[in-house]
Each structure stands twice: as C-alpha cells, then as structure tokens.
Design a protein around this motif. Sequence first.
Motif, PDB file in Angstrom:
ATOM      1  N   HIS A 196      61.781  23.348  67.454  1.00 23.11           N
ATOM      2  CA  HIS A 196      60.344  23.126  67.242  1.00 23.11           C
ATOM      3  C   HIS A 196      59.553  24.409  67.440  1.00 23.11           C
ATOM      4  CE1 HIS A 196      60.508  18.515  68.105  1.00 23.11           C
ATOM      5  NE2 HIS A 196      60.901  18.826  66.880  1.00 23.11           N
ATOM      6  N   ASN A 247      56.161  24.426  68.105  1.00 14.75           N
ATOM      7  CA  ASN A 247      55.105  24.257  69.107  1.00 14.75           C
ATOM      8  C   ASN A 247      55.656  23.751  70.426  1.00 14.75           C
ATOM      9  OD1 ASN A 247      52.744  22.790  66.697  1.00 14.75           O
ATOM     10  ND2 ASN A 247      53.511  24.874  66.902  1.00 14.75           N
ATOM     11  N   SER A 274      57.404  19.424  73.192  1.00 15.09           N
ATOM     12  CA  SER A 274      57.556  20.238  71.990  1.00 15.09           C
ATOM     13  C   SER A 274      57.216  19.399  70.770  1.00 15.09           C
ATOM     14  CB  SER A 274      58.976  20.812  71.881  1.00 15.09           C
ATOM     15  OG  SER A 274      59.909  19.798  71.549  1.00 15.09           O
ATOM     16  N   ARG A 275      56.883  20.076  69.696  1.00 14.52           N
ATOM     17  CA  ARG A 275      56.462  19.396  68.479  1.00 14.52           C
ATOM     18  C   ARG A 275      56.757  20.286  67.286  1.00 14.52           C
ATOM     19  NH1 ARG A 275      50.106  18.980  67.385  1.00 14.52           N
ATOM     20  NH2 ARG A 275      50.489  21.177  66.960  1.00 14.52           N
ATOM     21  N   SER A 276      57.230  19.664  66.225  1.00  8.40           N
ATOM     22  CA  SER A 276      57.396  20.402  64.982  1.00  8.40           C
ATOM     23  C   SER A 276      56.055  20.467  64.270  1.00  8.40           C
ATOM     24  CB  SER A 276      58.432  19.699  64.099  1.00  8.40           C
ATOM     25  OG  SER A 276      58.616  20.407  62.893  1.00  8.40           O
ATOM     26  N   GLU A 312      52.089  14.641  64.205  1.00  4.38           N
ATOM     27  CA  GLU A 312      51.770  14.751  65.619  1.00  4.38           C
ATOM     28  C   GLU A 312      52.715  13.856  66.402  1.00  4.38           C
ATOM     29  OE1 GLU A 312      50.421  16.448  67.966  1.00  4.38           O
ATOM     30  OE2 GLU A 312      51.074  14.823  69.282  1.00  4.38           O
ATOM     31  N   THR A 313      53.905  14.346  66.661  1.00  2.00           N
ATOM     32  CA  THR A 313      54.853  13.625  67.506  1.00  2.00           C
ATOM     33  C   THR A 313      55.395  14.606  68.512  1.00  2.00           C
ATOM     34  OG1 THR A 313      55.496  12.230  65.638  1.00  2.00           O
ATOM     35  CG2 THR A 313      56.930  12.215  67.575  1.00  2.00           C
ATOM     36  N   GLN A 314      54.889  14.491  69.719  1.00  5.45           N
ATOM     37  CA  GLN A 314      55.355  15.366  70.781  1.00  5.45           C
ATOM     38  C   GLN A 314      56.517  14.711  71.509  1.00  5.45           C
ATOM     39  OE1 GLN A 314      52.263  17.147  73.277  1.00  5.45           O
ATOM     40  NE2 GLN A 314      50.755  16.677  71.695  1.00  5.45           N
ATOM     41  N   TYR A 315      57.506  15.518  71.849  1.00  6.53           N
ATOM     42  CA  TYR A 315      58.648  15.060  72.629  1.00  6.53           C
ATOM     43  C   TYR A 315      58.528  15.671  74.010  1.00  6.53           C
ATOM     44  CZ  TYR A 315      60.524  13.611  68.142  1.00  6.53           C
ATOM     45  OH  TYR A 315      60.698  13.024  66.926  1.00  6.53           O
ATOM     46  N   THR A 335      47.533   8.630  67.389  1.00  5.94           N
ATOM     47  CA  THR A 335      48.912   8.449  67.836  1.00  5.94           C
ATOM     48  C   THR A 335      48.899   7.804  69.218  1.00  5.94           C
ATOM     49  OG1 THR A 335      49.433  10.534  66.696  1.00  5.94           O
ATOM     50  CG2 THR A 335      51.124   9.621  68.146  1.00  5.94           C
ATOM     51  N   TYR A 342      51.215   6.826  72.706  1.00  7.07           N
ATOM     52  CA  TYR A 342      52.391   7.143  73.499  1.00  7.07           C
ATOM     53  C   TYR A 342      52.500   6.145  74.658  1.00  7.07           C
ATOM     54  CZ  TYR A 342      52.681  11.705  71.194  1.00  7.07           C
ATOM     55  OH  TYR A 342      52.810  12.724  70.277  1.00  7.07           O
ATOM     56  N   PHE A 389      56.631   8.717  72.041  1.00  9.74           N
ATOM     57  CA  PHE A 389      55.897   8.272  70.857  1.00  9.74           C
ATOM     58  C   PHE A 389      56.142   6.794  70.582  1.00  9.74           C
ATOM     59  CE2 PHE A 389      54.179   8.773  66.599  1.00  9.74           C
ATOM     60  CZ  PHE A 389      54.908   7.877  65.826  1.00  9.74           C
TER      61      PHE A 389
END
Lengths: 112, 113
Positions: A29, A31, A93-95, A99-102, B34, B36, B46
């Motif tokens: 990723h 970001n 982190s995010r690609s 908008e999907t943060q891990y 979004t 969470y 998510f």
Amino acid sequence: DVKVTQSSRYLVKRTGEKVFLECVQDMDHENMFWYRQDPGLGLRLIYFSYDVKMKEKGDIPEGYSVSREKKERFSLILESASTNQTSMYLCASRSVGPETQYFGPGTRLLVL
Amino acid sequence: LAKTTQPISMDSYEGQEVNITCSHNNIATNDYITWYQQFPSQGPRFIIQGYKTKVTNEVASLFIPADRKSSTLSLPRVSLSDTAVYYCLVGPFSSGSARQLTFGSGTQLTVLP
C-alpha cells in the motif's frame, strides 16, 4: 490475507524517553497512517504518509514525528515521551483508490 | 471538511435489527461514506462503503438519502458478537491526503441477551 503488524502490543516508558513505534504492512500500500485513540475522543490522526519519504501532519502532530524509509514500514517517534501521550496507538494502511484502511492491532503505551 | 456526528452509545437485544445514524452535513460531492467496526483490543475493520442510495453486503446495509447529509448503518438480527464500536468515516474515494478524511467519534453498540 492482508496484514498490518505493530511492533508491540503493550509498552511502558518513562517521561522524557524517546519512543519508537513500528508498523509494517504486507499489502504494498502507498498510504499509511498513525492514529491515537482515547476514550470519548475516537480516532485522531497524528500523521499520514502517502508514499516513501512523504508525510503529512494530521490533526494532532505535536510531540510526534514519523519516518517512512521503505514502503512497507512506517514508524512513529515520540521525541520525549510525556504522560499525556499515554494512549492506544493504531497504524493503518490503504491503497490509493477505495477508502478501505487496514488497521494493525494497536499498541497500548503507558508513560510513567 | 465533513464533520461527522454519531450517537455515543446504543443498546439492543439479540435478534433485533439495529440502525446507527451518522450525520455529515458538510459532505462534499466527491465524498464517500465508510463504516468500520472495532472490537476491544483490536484495530477497526471495514464493514461497508457507499456513495448514495443503498448498499448491501453479507454483513450490513448502508442507507444514504438523496441529500447525503446523513447515513444509516443497518445490522440485521444482531448477536452478542456484534457488540463493538462502530465508526463512520467520510472522505473522497481516492485521496492523496488524509486531511479530507474525518472519522466520527464512534458509537458503542451493546447487544444484550
């Protein structure tokens, strides 16, 4: 399976110490984020990195610095720890794109 | 910058449908919403994302009215394991800056037996 790991789950430090919190992601990723989480205050962004060696201050950067020398690793540095930095620290982190943060599991830091 | 507002807490019983609303009056044209979910001692994960109308996945539904000033996360037939904090996040779909992302303060959902 995507993975964000943080170097410690629990950390106890003394006032004035320099503290390093490390975060590693294996998803390539661009970001990465550092947040702190306190009761009643939700998630507050400390710093954001949009690429290697690139960073942007978040809402509460005072007392913190960051380092991103490699794409997969994002470090949060407390230059001189203080008791008001006792908190849960979360890395994410995010690609670029959706908008999907891990998030990592978090580091609970206690500064005495 | 879209500021978000959520209820601090909600209680429900097992088997009920739960709706959690997030207000975002200043949402921008290119912002997505979004949601969470966060369990104790874990990072958020998510659940669902949408731009307008209704989105459904295997976990939840997201309802967004035409004016997009609010959104509602709907959890069907909750169980005890749905007890968690739920956050709404508003921000652009593709952003090179985190400045445009705004997390809500979170809603503690407690599911009772």
